[in-house]
Motif scaffolding. Structure first.
Motif, PDB file in Angstrom:
ATOM      1  N   SER A  61     -24.786   2.978 -16.338  1.00  0.00           N
ATOM      2  CA  SER A  61     -23.544   3.758 -16.269  1.00  0.00           C
ATOM      3  C   SER A  61     -22.379   2.934 -15.744  1.00  0.00           C
ATOM      4  O   SER A  61     -21.222   3.222 -16.041  1.00  0.00           O
ATOM      5  CB  SER A  61     -23.726   4.977 -15.361  1.00  0.00           C
ATOM      6  OG  SER A  61     -24.661   5.856 -15.915  1.00  0.00           O
ATOM      7  N   LEU A  62     -22.673   1.910 -14.958  1.00  0.00           N
ATOM      8  CA  LEU A  62     -21.601   1.098 -14.379  1.00  0.00           C
ATOM      9  C   LEU A  62     -20.722   0.470 -15.463  1.00  0.00           C
ATOM     10  O   LEU A  62     -19.516   0.349 -15.281  1.00  0.00           O
ATOM     11  CB  LEU A  62     -22.175   0.021 -13.458  1.00  0.00           C
ATOM     12  CG  LEU A  62     -21.131  -0.680 -12.607  1.00  0.00           C
ATOM     13  CD1 LEU A  62     -20.501   0.300 -11.614  1.00  0.00           C
ATOM     14  CD2 LEU A  62     -21.734  -1.846 -11.867  1.00  0.00           C
ATOM     15  N   TRP A  63     -21.319   0.107 -16.606  1.00  0.00           N
ATOM     16  CA  TRP A  63     -20.521  -0.455 -17.696  1.00  0.00           C
ATOM     17  C   TRP A  63     -19.481   0.548 -18.172  1.00  0.00           C
ATOM     18  O   TRP A  63     -18.334   0.195 -18.437  1.00  0.00           O
ATOM     19  CB  TRP A  63     -21.408  -0.908 -18.848  1.00  0.00           C
ATOM     20  CG  TRP A  63     -22.188  -2.141 -18.516  1.00  0.00           C
ATOM     21  CD1 TRP A  63     -23.524  -2.213 -18.244  1.00  0.00           C
ATOM     22  CD2 TRP A  63     -21.683  -3.475 -18.392  1.00  0.00           C
ATOM     23  NE1 TRP A  63     -23.876  -3.509 -17.958  1.00  0.00           N
ATOM     24  CE2 TRP A  63     -22.766  -4.303 -18.053  1.00  0.00           C
ATOM     25  CE3 TRP A  63     -20.433  -4.038 -18.542  1.00  0.00           C
ATOM     26  CZ2 TRP A  63     -22.630  -5.676 -17.864  1.00  0.00           C
ATOM     27  CZ3 TRP A  63     -20.289  -5.405 -18.354  1.00  0.00           C
ATOM     28  CH2 TRP A  63     -21.387  -6.209 -18.014  1.00  0.00           C
ATOM     29  N   GLY A  64     -19.874   1.810 -18.282  1.00  0.00           N
ATOM     30  CA  GLY A  64     -18.931   2.844 -18.686  1.00  0.00           C
ATOM     31  C   GLY A  64     -17.814   3.015 -17.673  1.00  0.00           C
ATOM     32  O   GLY A  64     -16.635   3.159 -18.040  1.00  0.00           O
ATOM     33  N   PHE A  65     -18.169   2.987 -16.393  1.00  0.00           N
ATOM     34  CA  PHE A  65     -17.144   3.100 -15.345  1.00  0.00           C
ATOM     35  C   PHE A  65     -16.192   1.899 -15.392  1.00  0.00           C
ATOM     36  O   PHE A  65     -14.985   2.052 -15.212  1.00  0.00           O
ATOM     37  CB  PHE A  65     -17.780   3.211 -13.962  1.00  0.00           C
ATOM     38  CG  PHE A  65     -18.456   4.524 -13.717  1.00  0.00           C
ATOM     39  CD1 PHE A  65     -17.724   5.704 -13.660  1.00  0.00           C
ATOM     40  CD2 PHE A  65     -19.822   4.592 -13.537  1.00  0.00           C
ATOM     41  CE1 PHE A  65     -18.338   6.926 -13.428  1.00  0.00           C
ATOM     42  CE2 PHE A  65     -20.451   5.803 -13.308  1.00  0.00           C
ATOM     43  CZ  PHE A  65     -19.702   6.978 -13.253  1.00  0.00           C
ATOM     44  N   LEU A  66     -16.743   0.727 -15.647  1.00  0.00           N
ATOM     45  CA  LEU A  66     -15.906  -0.469 -15.727  1.00  0.00           C
ATOM     46  C   LEU A  66     -14.916  -0.353 -16.888  1.00  0.00           C
ATOM     47  O   LEU A  66     -13.717  -0.616 -16.726  1.00  0.00           O
ATOM     48  CB  LEU A  66     -16.783  -1.719 -15.880  1.00  0.00           C
ATOM     49  CG  LEU A  66     -16.058  -3.053 -15.998  1.00  0.00           C
ATOM     50  CD1 LEU A  66     -15.175  -3.326 -14.792  1.00  0.00           C
ATOM     51  CD2 LEU A  66     -17.080  -4.175 -16.189  1.00  0.00           C
ATOM     52  N   VAL A  67     -15.401   0.078 -18.048  1.00  0.00           N
ATOM     53  CA  VAL A  67     -14.514   0.235 -19.206  1.00  0.00           C
ATOM     54  C   VAL A  67     -13.470   1.313 -18.920  1.00  0.00           C
ATOM     55  O   VAL A  67     -12.283   1.139 -19.213  1.00  0.00           O
ATOM     56  CB  VAL A  67     -15.323   0.551 -20.480  1.00  0.00           C
ATOM     57  CG1 VAL A  67     -14.397   0.946 -21.625  1.00  0.00           C
ATOM     58  CG2 VAL A  67     -16.201  -0.634 -20.878  1.00  0.00           C
TER      59      VAL A  67
END
Length: 172
Positions: A61-67
């Motif tokens: 999920s961190l990738w989504g938060f980063l984007v």
């Protein structure tokens, strides 16, 4: 962070930390931009380092938060990196998708950054008690009001009955 975001960065990069805590650390960095303590360019440069190796490349999920945070900061400089994490299937597109990225780009840097300044989500907390007062876990019911005995109100008390004041003595 006392103008030293190194602990925030360590939190973001620590794969053993819960992804929600890590995402809050990413949000904190955007808050530093809004507060004028970090520049947009500094944070995007750090985000670039996350895309390019500081984060473990596995679906998370961190990738989504980063984007999402890149979109909030206007993602133009990181567009190729964002496209790559989508191509690598690292981002859950329910959270954020390339349409969200394209919408941010279409709005333009000036408008995105102006909206960011108005966002309540990224404002620093000056009064923790006031901020948390509305949280459901702090919305405790008021204690019941104590009952006060007023002579002459209510039932008549006999001369040998216990006093209604609660002393345990006989009423006279």
């Amino acid at each position: 962070c006392g103008d030293d975001d190194s602990l925030i960065r360590r939190l973001v990069e620590n794969d053993d930390v819960n992804e929600w805590a890590r995402s809050a650390a990413l949000d904190a960095q955007v808050s530093l931009v809004v507060a004028g303590r970090e520049s947009r360019e500094e944070i995007l440069e750090y985000y670039k380092s996350l895309f390019r190796g500081k984060l473990v490349r596995k679906p998370d999920s961190l990738w989504g938060f980063l984007v999402k945070n890149c979109c909030d900061l206007y993602p133009e400089e990181l567009l190729d990196d964002i496209r790559q994490v989508f191509a690598d299937d690292l981002v859950d597109d329910i959270m954020v998708d390339m349409d969200d990225v394209e919408r941010s780009l279409a709005r333009g840097n000036v408008r995105v950054m102006a909206d960011l300044q108005e966002s309540a989500h990224y404002q620093l907390i000056d009064d923790t008690v006031a901020e948390m007062r509305s949280w459901p876990c702090f919305d405790l019911p008021s204690p019941p009001k104590p009952q006060v005995y007023t002579p002459g109100k209510g039932k008549k008390v006999g001369c040998n009955a216990p006093c209604p004041c609660g002393s345990g003595k006989k009423y006279k």
